[in-house]
Scaffold this motif. Structure first.
Motif, short mmCIF file in Angstrom:
data_model
loop_
_atom_site.label_atom_id
_atom_site.label_comp_id
_atom_site.label_asym_id
_atom_site.label_seq_id
_atom_site.Cartn_x
_atom_site.Cartn_y
_atom_site.Cartn_z
N LEU A 49 19.11 67.37 18.42
CA LEU A 49 18.15 68.12 17.61
C LEU A 49 18.81 69.28 16.90
CD1 LEU A 49 15.19 68.18 20.16
CD2 LEU A 49 15.24 66.92 18.00
N HIS A 52 21.65 67.67 14.21
CA HIS A 52 21.35 66.40 13.53
C HIS A 52 21.99 66.32 12.15
CE1 HIS A 52 18.35 68.22 10.80
NE2 HIS A 52 18.06 69.00 11.82
N PRO A 70 10.96 64.54 14.49
CA PRO A 70 9.95 65.15 15.38
C PRO A 70 9.65 64.33 16.62
CG PRO A 70 9.24 65.24 13.08
CD PRO A 70 10.45 64.35 13.13
N GLY A 73 11.04 64.68 20.32
CA GLY A 73 10.44 65.58 21.31
C GLY A 73 9.74 64.84 22.43
N PRO A 98 16.62 71.40 24.52
CA PRO A 98 15.85 70.63 23.53
C PRO A 98 14.47 71.21 23.27
CG PRO A 98 16.01 69.43 25.61
CD PRO A 98 16.99 70.57 25.69
N TRP A 102 13.46 72.14 19.52
CA TRP A 102 12.33 71.42 18.93
C TRP A 102 11.27 72.40 18.46
CZ3 TRP A 102 7.16 70.61 19.09
CH2 TRP A 102 6.66 69.45 18.49
N PHE A 106 9.93 72.59 14.73
CA PHE A 106 8.62 72.02 14.44
C PHE A 106 7.44 72.79 15.03
CE2 PHE A 106 11.67 68.42 14.79
CZ PHE A 106 11.71 68.10 13.44
N ASP A 284 12.86 66.40 6.32
CA ASP A 284 13.93 66.73 7.26
C ASP A 284 15.22 65.99 6.93
OD1 ASP A 284 12.34 68.42 8.99
OD2 ASP A 284 11.34 66.60 9.69
#
Length: 351
Positions: A49, A52, A70, A73, A98, A102, A106, A284
């Motif tokens: 994440l 990336h 997304p 997650g 993470p 995340w 988001f 993204d």
């Protein structure tokens, strides 16, 4: 060895450990040493994440991961359940990575950021070339009350139906190839925008694959005359992505179009710009860096949730976008499904 009484036999036997399942002589790993595989998976998920953007584009790997970023997650509760079952303190702590990344990426999408008001309502919809009820789709879109309506994936057969059904609500419209714009306000300075594959410019050195046909116009630019001044509006349908048996996740035509579109928007001197359409990718995705550096997503700024728009039956990714520059999104939402495989996206914007 420690001995305990055995009720039935009067014999003495080895004591159970604190969990009642293992003799005291067979020691268990400490809580910080249990679940090394779970700990490693949690750290790898966090790094995926976080980094990336560093994934290689081998066979489209980077774009594929970023398209569904997304959803990674969902691995967090799975790993957490495993960590609790194994009573692994190290895995639980590793999951903080993470979770933090995340939420940073988001978390802002989880709440409702919409506000009342707005000077103009805009809608974008890929109506689907195979739509069996274009007239019904047109009526549904007109009922939304949008001031500006962008349609993608028009066909020679369906365009006339949309023109007829939308004529009363939208006296001004333009169609360029497979995209069109219907408006309650006058339009001017309309022209096609080149977002197609070619052998020069952004696609130089990338010959057109034999199965990629020469396509009609897939983007336009026009000016909407509003009470508060001109508004430049782009309607675009970028090239499709596909899974190739030998080439992996193939995005070249889309990526070429995104680069060309970013160049057109950068060269546009208009103070207020809207870009509406089907981008065949999530914002993204690194392919859209040239656009996201200039434009904001209405859904990200003023939406409620992720705004997934495709496929209509169970949306898992937002590939239909409303991007803005020089205006303020006040709200963004999804409209009910029509006869298309996409959900319409809408936004209220303000000066």
């Amino acid at each position: 060895m420690t001995q305990v009484d055995t009720a039935e036999t009067g014999q003495r036997g080895p004591a159970a450990d604190d969990e009642g399942t293992r003799p005291a002589g067979g020691s268990r790993p400490g809580r910080w040493k249990r679940g090394p595989v779970l700990t490693t998976c949690a750290l790898l998920l966090g790094l995926l994440l976080l980094l990336h953007g560093q994934l290689p584009e081998w066979a489209g790997l980077g774009s594929l991961v970023e398209t569904f970023l997304p959803w990674f997650g969902l691995f967090v509760p799975v790993l957490l359940a495993g960590a609790l079952w194994r009573r692994s303190a190290s895995a639980v702590v590793a999951l903080l990575l993470p979770v933090t990344v995340w939420l940073t990426l988001f978390g802002g999408l989880l709440g409702d950021k919409s506000h009342q008001g707005g000077d103009l309502t805009v809608v974008s919809h890929n109506v689907n070339a195979d739509n069996r009820d274009p007239a019904g789709t047109a009526r549904d879109l007109a009922a939304s009350g949008a001031d500006v309506l962008a349609l993608e994936e028009l066909t020679d057969r369906s365009t006339g139906t949309y023109e007829t059904e939308l004529a009363k609500a939208y006296p001004h419209h333009t169609v360029q190839g497979t995209v069109g714009l219907w408006s309650k306000l006058p339009l001017s300075d309309t022209r096609p925008v080149d977002v197609l594959w070619d052998t020069a410019g952004p696609s130089a050195g990338k010959p057109r694959p034999e199965d990629v046909p020469v396509e009609p116009t897939r983007a336009l630019r026009t000016t909407v005359a509003t009470e508060k001044g001109p508004l430049a509006v782009y309607v675009v349908h970028l090239g499709s992505v596909r899974v190739m048996p030998r080439g992996g996740f193939w995005t070249d035509t889309r990526d070429v179009g995104a680069t060309k579109l970013a160049g057109a928007v950068a060269a546009d001197r208009s103070a207020r710009v809207l870009v509406l359409g089907d981008f065949n990718g999530s914002m993204d995705d690194r392919a859209f860096d040239g656009l996201t550096s200039q434009l904001r997503s209405a859904q990200d700024v003023a939406g409620d949730g992720f705004g997934f728009s495709w496929p209509a039956e169970f949306p898992v990714v937002r590939i239909d976008q409303i991007l803005v520059r020089g205006v303020e999104p006040k709200s963004a939402w999804l409209l009910p499904a029509t006869g298309s495989d996409h959900r319409p996206v809408a936004a209220g914007i303000s000066w």
